[in-house]
Write an enzyme that holds these catalytic residues in place. Structure first.
Site, PDB file in Angstrom:
ATOM      1  N   HIS A 106     -39.220  24.484   4.545  1.00 46.86           N
ATOM      2  CA  HIS A 106     -38.745  23.099   4.500  1.00 46.86           C
ATOM      3  C   HIS A 106     -39.800  22.140   3.950  1.00 46.86           C
ATOM      4  O   HIS A 106     -39.468  21.031   3.532  1.00 46.86           O
ATOM      5  CB  HIS A 106     -38.250  22.636   5.881  1.00 46.86           C
ATOM      6  CG  HIS A 106     -39.322  22.289   6.868  1.00 46.86           C
ATOM      7  ND1 HIS A 106     -39.682  23.127   7.898  1.00 46.86           N
ATOM      8  CD2 HIS A 106     -40.115  21.198   7.007  1.00 46.86           C
ATOM      9  CE1 HIS A 106     -40.627  22.552   8.621  1.00 46.86           C
ATOM     10  NE2 HIS A 106     -40.914  21.378   8.098  1.00 46.86           N
ATOM     11  N   ASP A 136     -37.354  29.957   7.648  1.00 45.90           N
ATOM     12  CA  ASP A 136     -38.122  28.775   7.239  1.00 45.90           C
ATOM     13  C   ASP A 136     -39.543  29.146   6.830  1.00 45.90           C
ATOM     14  O   ASP A 136     -40.504  28.498   7.232  1.00 45.90           O
ATOM     15  CB  ASP A 136     -38.152  27.737   8.365  1.00 45.90           C
ATOM     16  CG  ASP A 136     -38.590  26.358   7.886  1.00 45.90           C
ATOM     17  OD1 ASP A 136     -38.592  26.138   6.653  1.00 45.90           O
ATOM     18  OD2 ASP A 136     -38.966  25.518   8.720  1.00 45.90           O
ATOM     19  N   SER A 210     -46.306  21.053   9.926  1.00 52.11           N
ATOM     20  CA  SER A 210     -45.373  22.109   9.542  1.00 52.11           C
ATOM     21  C   SER A 210     -45.996  23.044   8.517  1.00 52.11           C
ATOM     22  O   SER A 210     -46.541  22.604   7.502  1.00 52.11           O
ATOM     23  CB  SER A 210     -44.096  21.509   8.955  1.00 52.11           C
ATOM     24  OG  SER A 210     -43.313  20.924   9.951  1.00 52.11           O
ATOM     25  N   GLY A 266     -21.581  43.227   8.519  1.00 43.50           N
ATOM     26  CA  GLY A 266     -20.315  42.704   8.034  1.00 43.50           C
ATOM     27  C   GLY A 266     -19.368  42.351   9.167  1.00 43.50           C
ATOM     28  O   GLY A 266     -18.165  42.646   9.082  1.00 43.50           O
ATOM     29  N   VAL A 267     -19.885  41.726  10.228  1.00 45.54           N
ATOM     30  CA  VAL A 267     -19.041  41.281  11.342  1.00 45.54           C
ATOM     31  C   VAL A 267     -19.398  39.859  11.729  1.00 45.54           C
ATOM     32  O   VAL A 267     -20.513  39.406  11.486  1.00 45.54           O
ATOM     33  CB  VAL A 267     -19.202  42.194  12.589  1.00 45.54           C
ATOM     34  CG1 VAL A 267     -18.702  43.587  12.309  1.00 45.54           C
ATOM     35  CG2 VAL A 267     -20.650  42.206  13.072  1.00 45.54           C
ATOM     36  N   ILE A 269     -19.587  37.544  15.203  1.00 43.44           N
ATOM     37  CA  ILE A 269     -19.701  37.834  16.627  1.00 43.44           C
ATOM     38  C   ILE A 269     -19.850  36.547  17.425  1.00 43.44           C
ATOM     39  O   ILE A 269     -20.229  35.506  16.873  1.00 43.44           O
ATOM     40  CB  ILE A 269     -20.900  38.768  16.909  1.00 43.44           C
ATOM     41  CG1 ILE A 269     -22.192  38.193  16.300  1.00 43.44           C
ATOM     42  CG2 ILE A 269     -20.638  40.171  16.413  1.00 43.44           C
ATOM     43  CD1 ILE A 269     -23.430  39.042  16.537  1.00 43.44           C
TER      44      ILE A 269
END
Length: 491
Positions: A106, A136, A210, A266-267, A269
């Site tokens: 960022h 990040d 940061s 590929g789910v 949840i």
């Protein structure tokens, strides 16, 4: 208090600091040793200016010329009448003496130019090697011409709540600030991303910290300072750092591939509530409830269905959704793992071969950086034609196009006689005005069949005499922004 040596520690307690029952006696020696490897990062972004006024044409020698040049910032070139620069500040640290630097994504996410300032006051332009928006993190590269001071990663898993830590960074742009505190908590989820697993510390972390390092008392990097919770915007003792175990893994992938590579099932949840567990016939309120299965994903091939509850992954117990998310992400693509699944009150086992997660954001950001820093095409490094470049190469006001800033020896461009200072006026008989134009047109030609030759119309310096140059399209783009390119007009 007894200090616990990190798993990956490369220094000894004797090289760290002394302590008393009330805390560390002094961090002076440690800070003096580590500070040279911590850098300040500043970025410049070009954004649309509201109500922009075009720069007026002022005759040379006019007493008002300097006023207008300063006001309209001529170094921004053709965009000076519609753009202005915005600057942000952050921190980072050197992990390789050849110039690799770690920071937060960022800090540089909207950057058109990145500058790195070192402890000795020197400053260098930096290139973006790779980034991962989900954790990040970003890796930058500078060409210092000499070995740089570095720091090493330690094992964050060895940290305990109550252990002393030290932060060094660039709060509010002041640079080189040191603060100490303790580890307040581990495994914090602050809902900033899918893989939240932060170290919480009360060491003073403010805006500008940061991307800076969080050290243990042996001088090893155990975290990257990333976020704070504060109603005022200043430190109130709630700072958060990405653990070094995550950082080291992601940074290693960014160095090797330019992007983070994660596993994918590929789910979709969600958390399992008491009511949902009762309705699904699950005896324990834990695991990850599958709400949707991608028909093109590995979970679909393995037979998973909506309503399944994943209880364990590769032999590891799943307590909540983020456990599964992190485990899958850390799995190498192609590995087959075992899932323990609850379905309609029955426990079953399923084997699934993990695929690689796609990340579309990386290419777009790298391309954006390339457009600003200059593109490297056919061995040429290109930049915008602004007043500074026009004056430098003695180009008339009637010459428009993209300036050749440098040419790699023995490259296609070099062998065809292209030299620094030449201006590319047209490509395939279409006018060009920025490196962006060239890169986008070459992108469109990549999949085109037949034509593999690019025809450039170039203007020579010191007069602007025009000539055509033909170049083969194969491997035209050699990695825009891979080498540091001085911004036009930069001193």
């Amino acid at each position: 208090m007894t200090l616990t040596a990190p798993v990956m520690a490369e220094t000894t307690p004797e090289q760290g600091m002394h302590e008393t029952a009330k805390g560390p006696r002094s961090v002076a020696d440690l800070a003096e040793r580590l500070t040279p490897a911590v850098v300040n990062i500043s970025t410049i972004s070009l954004v649309a200016a509201e109500g922009a006024v075009p720069m007026p044409k002022v005759p040379d020698g006019s007493p008002f010329k300097k006023f207008f040049d300063d006001y309209f910032d001529e170094d921004l070139g053709p965009d000076a009448d519609r753009k202005r620069s915005m600057q942000s500040l952050g921190s980072g640290f050197v992990i390789d003496a050849k110039g690799l630097i770690v920071t937060n994504y960022h800090v540089i996410s909207e950057a058109d130019r990145i500058n790195v300032k070192f402890h000795d006051g020197s400053s260098l332009r930096a290139d973006l090697i790779g980034f991962d928006s989900k954790t990040d993190l970003a890796v930058l590269k500078v060409e210092a011409g000499k070995p740089l001071a570095t720091v090493s990663f330690g094992g964050a898993e060895a940290l305990r709540v109550g252990d002393w830590v030290m932060a060094i960074g660039n709060p509010f742009g002041l640079g080189g600030s040191v603060s100490i505190g303790i580890v307040s908590a581990r495994n914090r989820n602050i809902n900033s991303g899918p893989y939240d697993d932060f170290i919480q510390t009360d060491a003073a972390i403010n805006r500008g910290n940061s991307g800076g390092p969080l050290f243990d008392m042996y001088g090893n990097v155990v975290g990257v300072n990333t976020a704070i919770i504060s109603p005022t915007g200043s430190s109130i003792g709630l700072g958060f750092a990405i653990p070094s175990d995550i950082v080291a893994r992601v940074v290693g992938q960014l160095k090797e591939y330019g992007e983070a590579r994660r596993g994918w099932l590929g789910v979709r949840i969600q958390e399992l509530s008491v009511d949902l567990a009762e309705g699904l016939g699950v005896s324990e309120v834990r695991g990850a409830l599958v709400t949707w299965v991608n028909p093109e994903g590995p979970a679909f091939e393995a037979g998973l269905k909506s309503g399944d509850v994943i209880l364990s992954y590769d032999g590891k117990r799943i307590e909540e959704v983020k456990d599964l998310t992190r485990m899958v992400a850390e799995t190498d693509a192609g590995k087959t793992v075992s899932l323990e699944v609850a379905r309609k009150g029955q426990i079953m086992t399923s084997a699934v071969t993990v695929a690689q997660q796609a990340d579309q954001s990386h290419g777009e950001a790298k391309k954006r950086m390339a457009m600003a820093n200059g593109a490297s095409l056919f061995g040429m490094t290109l930049t915008r034609l602004n007043p500074s470049e026009r004056k430098k190469h003695h180009l008339g006001e009637d010459v428009e196009g993209v300036v050749v800033a440098s040419v790699e020896p023995d490259s296609q461009a070099d062998l065809k006689g292209i030299e620094p200072g030449m201006v590319i006026v047209e490509m395939n008989q279409e006018i060009v005005s920025s490196p962006n134009d060239l890169v986008e047109r070459l992108d469109r030609l990549k999949d085109a069949k037949g034509k593999r030759t690019v025809l450039l119309l170039v203007a020579k310096p010191d007069g602007g005499e025009l000539e055509f140059v033909s170049l083969k399209f194969d491997d035209a783009i050699t990695g825009a922004g891979d080498k540091p390119v001085a911004a036009a007009g930069e001193k």
